[in-house]
Motif scaffolding. Structure first.
Motif, PDB file in Angstrom:
ATOM      1  N   SER A  54       0.412  -1.218   0.026  1.00  0.00           N
ATOM      2  CA  SER A  54       0.087   0.053  -0.330  1.00  0.00           C
ATOM      3  C   SER A  54       1.554   1.172   0.011  1.00  0.00           C
ATOM      4  O   SER A  54       2.291   0.840   0.153  1.00  0.00           O
ATOM      5  CB  SER A  54      -0.766  -0.289   0.891  1.00  0.00           C
ATOM      6  N   GLY A  55       0.434   2.398   0.361  1.00  0.00           N
ATOM      7  CA  GLY A  55       1.170   3.996   0.065  1.00  0.00           C
ATOM      8  C   GLY A  55       1.898   3.588   1.492  1.00  0.00           C
ATOM      9  O   GLY A  55       1.289   3.560   2.386  1.00  0.00           O
ATOM     10  N   PRO A  56       3.665   3.912   1.030  1.00  0.00           N
ATOM     11  CA  PRO A  56       3.495   4.423   2.280  1.00  0.00           C
ATOM     12  C   PRO A  56       2.895   5.468   3.816  1.00  0.00           C
ATOM     13  O   PRO A  56       3.629   5.579   4.705  1.00  0.00           O
ATOM     14  CB  PRO A  56       5.196   4.318   1.751  1.00  0.00           C
ATOM     15  N   MET A  57       2.546   6.584   2.888  1.00  0.00           N
ATOM     16  CA  MET A  57       1.716   7.248   3.944  1.00  0.00           C
ATOM     17  C   MET A  57       0.847   6.899   4.726  1.00  0.00           C
ATOM     18  O   MET A  57       0.816   6.913   5.971  1.00  0.00           O
ATOM     19  CB  MET A  57       0.202   7.576   3.141  1.00  0.00           C
ATOM     20  N   ARG A  58       0.158   5.506   4.870  1.00  0.00           N
ATOM     21  CA  ARG A  58      -0.542   5.358   5.668  1.00  0.00           C
ATOM     22  C   ARG A  58       0.689   4.813   6.586  1.00  0.00           C
ATOM     23  O   ARG A  58      -0.023   4.485   8.646  1.00  0.00           O
ATOM     24  CB  ARG A  58      -1.159   3.884   5.751  1.00  0.00           C
ATOM     25  N   VAL A  59       2.142   4.019   7.281  1.00  0.00           N
ATOM     26  CA  VAL A  59       3.242   4.177   7.702  1.00  0.00           C
ATOM     27  C   VAL A  59       3.161   5.437   8.125  1.00  0.00           C
ATOM     28  O   VAL A  59       3.654   5.907   9.178  1.00  0.00           O
ATOM     29  CB  VAL A  59       3.949   3.643   7.127  1.00  0.00           C
ATOM     30  N   ILE A  60       3.665   6.611   7.553  1.00  0.00           N
ATOM     31  CA  ILE A  60       3.373   7.930   7.846  1.00  0.00           C
ATOM     32  C   ILE A  60       2.978   8.528   9.236  1.00  0.00           C
ATOM     33  O   ILE A  60       3.179   9.337   9.629  1.00  0.00           O
ATOM     34  CB  ILE A  60       4.613   8.924   6.426  1.00  0.00           C
ATOM     35  N   ARG A  61       1.691   8.258   7.868  1.00  0.00           N
ATOM     36  CA  ARG A  61       0.328   8.822   9.361  1.00  0.00           C
ATOM     37  C   ARG A  61       1.103   7.724  10.223  1.00  0.00           C
ATOM     38  O   ARG A  61       0.154   9.018  11.420  1.00  0.00           O
ATOM     39  CB  ARG A  61      -0.693   8.549   8.744  1.00  0.00           C
ATOM     40  N   ASP A  62       0.912   6.933  10.654  1.00  0.00           N
ATOM     41  CA  ASP A  62       1.074   5.743  11.956  1.00  0.00           C
ATOM     42  C   ASP A  62       1.854   6.557  12.350  1.00  0.00           C
ATOM     43  O   ASP A  62       1.608   6.634  14.183  1.00  0.00           O
ATOM     44  CB  ASP A  62       0.531   4.441  11.606  1.00  0.00           C
ATOM     45  N   HIS A  63       3.182   6.549  11.993  1.00  0.00           N
ATOM     46  CA  HIS A  63       3.739   7.057  13.150  1.00  0.00           C
ATOM     47  C   HIS A  63       4.175   8.868  13.967  1.00  0.00           C
ATOM     48  O   HIS A  63       4.425   9.273  14.418  1.00  0.00           O
ATOM     49  CB  HIS A  63       5.596   7.088  12.259  1.00  0.00           C
ATOM     50  N   ALA A  64       3.403   9.646  12.233  1.00  0.00           N
ATOM     51  CA  ALA A  64       3.165  10.961  12.836  1.00  0.00           C
ATOM     52  C   ALA A  64       2.514  11.219  14.434  1.00  0.00           C
ATOM     53  O   ALA A  64       2.225  11.943  15.229  1.00  0.00           O
ATOM     54  CB  ALA A  64       2.507  11.991  11.694  1.00  0.00           C
ATOM     55  N   ALA A  65       1.267  10.250  14.362  1.00  0.00           N
ATOM     56  CA  ALA A  65       0.234   9.761  15.424  1.00  0.00           C
ATOM     57  C   ALA A  65       1.064   9.649  16.564  1.00  0.00           C
ATOM     58  O   ALA A  65       0.734   9.439  17.445  1.00  0.00           O
ATOM     59  CB  ALA A  65      -0.529   9.265  14.829  1.00  0.00           C
ATOM     60  N   ASN A  66       0.996   8.545  16.419  1.00  0.00           N
ATOM     61  CA  ASN A  66       2.088   7.055  17.668  1.00  0.00           C
ATOM     62  C   ASN A  66       3.744   7.418  17.229  1.00  0.00           C
ATOM     63  O   ASN A  66       4.019   5.985  16.599  1.00  0.00           O
ATOM     64  CB  ASN A  66       1.741   5.952  17.516  1.00  0.00           C
ATOM     65  N   PRO A  67       4.831   7.937  17.937  1.00  0.00           N
ATOM     66  CA  PRO A  67       5.836   7.387  17.353  1.00  0.00           C
ATOM     67  C   PRO A  67       6.364   5.793  18.144  1.00  0.00           C
ATOM     68  O   PRO A  67       7.769   5.577  17.723  1.00  0.00           O
ATOM     69  CB  PRO A  67       6.727   8.291  18.629  1.00  0.00           C
ATOM     70  N   GLU A  68       5.723   5.408  18.666  1.00  0.00           N
ATOM     71  CA  GLU A  68       6.017   4.044  19.121  1.00  0.00           C
ATOM     72  C   GLU A  68       5.490   3.022  17.583  1.00  0.00           C
ATOM     73  O   GLU A  68       5.351   1.983  17.815  1.00  0.00           O
ATOM     74  CB  GLU A  68       5.558   3.111  20.390  1.00  0.00           C
ATOM     75  N   SER A  69       4.900   3.568  16.858  1.00  0.00           N
ATOM     76  CA  SER A  69       4.487   2.838  15.948  1.00  0.00           C
ATOM     77  C   SER A  69       5.339   1.340  15.590  1.00  0.00           C
ATOM     78  O   SER A  69       6.079   1.461  15.280  1.00  0.00           O
ATOM     79  CB  SER A  69       3.939   3.230  15.043  1.00  0.00           C
ATOM     80  N   PRO A  70       4.357  -0.049  15.752  1.00  0.00           N
ATOM     81  CA  PRO A  70       5.250  -0.100  15.165  1.00  0.00           C
ATOM     82  C   PRO A  70       5.570  -0.633  13.038  1.00  0.00           C
ATOM     83  O   PRO A  70       6.311  -1.831  13.228  1.00  0.00           O
ATOM     84  CB  PRO A  70       4.420  -1.937  15.809  1.00  0.00           C
TER      85      PRO A  70
END
Length: 295
Positions: A54-70
């Motif tokens: 999928s778009g890396p935007m989903r990973v970026i968006r998750d990390h932007a909201a949660n610095p501990e995103s896995p």
């Protein structure tokens, strides 16, 4: 392995499955179509699926909201923007400044193409908020509106662009011309990358084999390979879309995820307010797995 939805610019993945590139590396893959792209994240977090593209935007968006995103992206596949601005009839002098005096139909199905185009406009001093923009329509509806003269131009991906051209439209601008922009890669949790590492290394090696073939094979051969994934789409339109994307450099030549492509997407997201902060390449992209696979 999860696909978010069926799309022609995802052809490299279908080609790898059809050619047996993953199987040749000893990796058995079961494909799941999730339909709703955001649901893939929930499946990864719950362990219902091992990975997704999928778009890396989903990973970026998750990390932007949660610095501990896995979540982490790896293995670049679509590294230029596959969206096109299509109008009715040829317009060889078109440039993005012209949008200020036009009615534009923007993509409603996914947010990334409009984020990226807005950033392009901001960079040339044009305020997207001042444009006459039509939202909420599907790409098919926007293409029909262009051909009917209801709007001047629409954001489309293939095969809608080639279908519109056949009906009297023309491609005025390719968003790929901006340069590297990360549009599609694999992503998974860091725990899955550790637990499934041998299989994922094989997956990357299979992906690399497909990419070498994709850029060398005749367009007709590529179209014949992925045609079973596009039932109902005539072969001429399929070949047109594949040729356009290959000519524009939309598909990466190897699985390396370029930092410049990531930065372009993250910069667009931050520039238009889609994320509150920029988490950065190192937090969002794993480069070690691909390096090991290609060594």
């Amino acid at each position: 392995m999860q696909e978010p939805f069926r799309a022609l610019f995802y052809s490299p993945f279908y080609a790898a499955l059809a050619r047996g590139d993953f199987a040749a590396q000893g990796v058995e893959v079961r494909l799941i179509t999730v339909g709703e792209p955001d649901r893939a994240v929930a499946n990864l977090l719950s362990g219902a699926a091992d990975l997704a593209w999928s778009g890396p935007m989903r990973v970026i968006r998750d990390h932007a909201a949660n610095p501990e995103s896995p979540l982490v992206s790896f293995a670049g596949v679509v590294m230029r923007d596959p969206f096109l601005l299509v109008g009715r009839g040829a317009n060889p002098g078109f440039n993005l400044h012209n949008l200020a005096a036009m009615r534009l139909g923007v993509v409603s199905e996914v947010p990334t193409p409009w984020w990226c185009l807005q950033q392009d406009l901001l960079q040339i001093g044009l305020d997207p908020g001042q444009l006459d923009v039509t939202t909420g329509r599907s790409m098919a509806e926007n293409a029909a509106a262009v051909l009917a003269g209801e709007i001047e131009v629409a954001q489309l991906f293939e095969p809608f662009a080639s279908q519109a051209v056949t009906a009297g439209g023309a491609v005025w601008h390719a968003q790929a011309d901006r340069g590297p922009t990360s549009y599609t890669a694999f992503y998974a949790t860091r725990a899955a990358l550790a637990a499934k590492r041998p299989a994922l290394i094989g997956l990357v090696r299979g992906l690399a084999a497909m990419q070498r073939w994709l850029h060398a094979a005749p367009v007709a051969e590529v179209a014949a390979t992925v045609a079973p994934w596009f039932e109902g789409l005539d072969r001429a339109t399929l070949e047109s879309g594949i040729a356009r994307y290959r000519d524009l450099g939309v598909w990466a030549g190897d699985p390396v995820f370029p930092e410049a492509a990531f930065n372009a997407l993250e910069g667009a997201m931050f520039g238009v307010g889609a994320i509150p902060r920029r988490p950065g390449f190192a937090a969002c992209v794993d480069t070690e797995l691909v390096a090991e696979a290609l060594a």
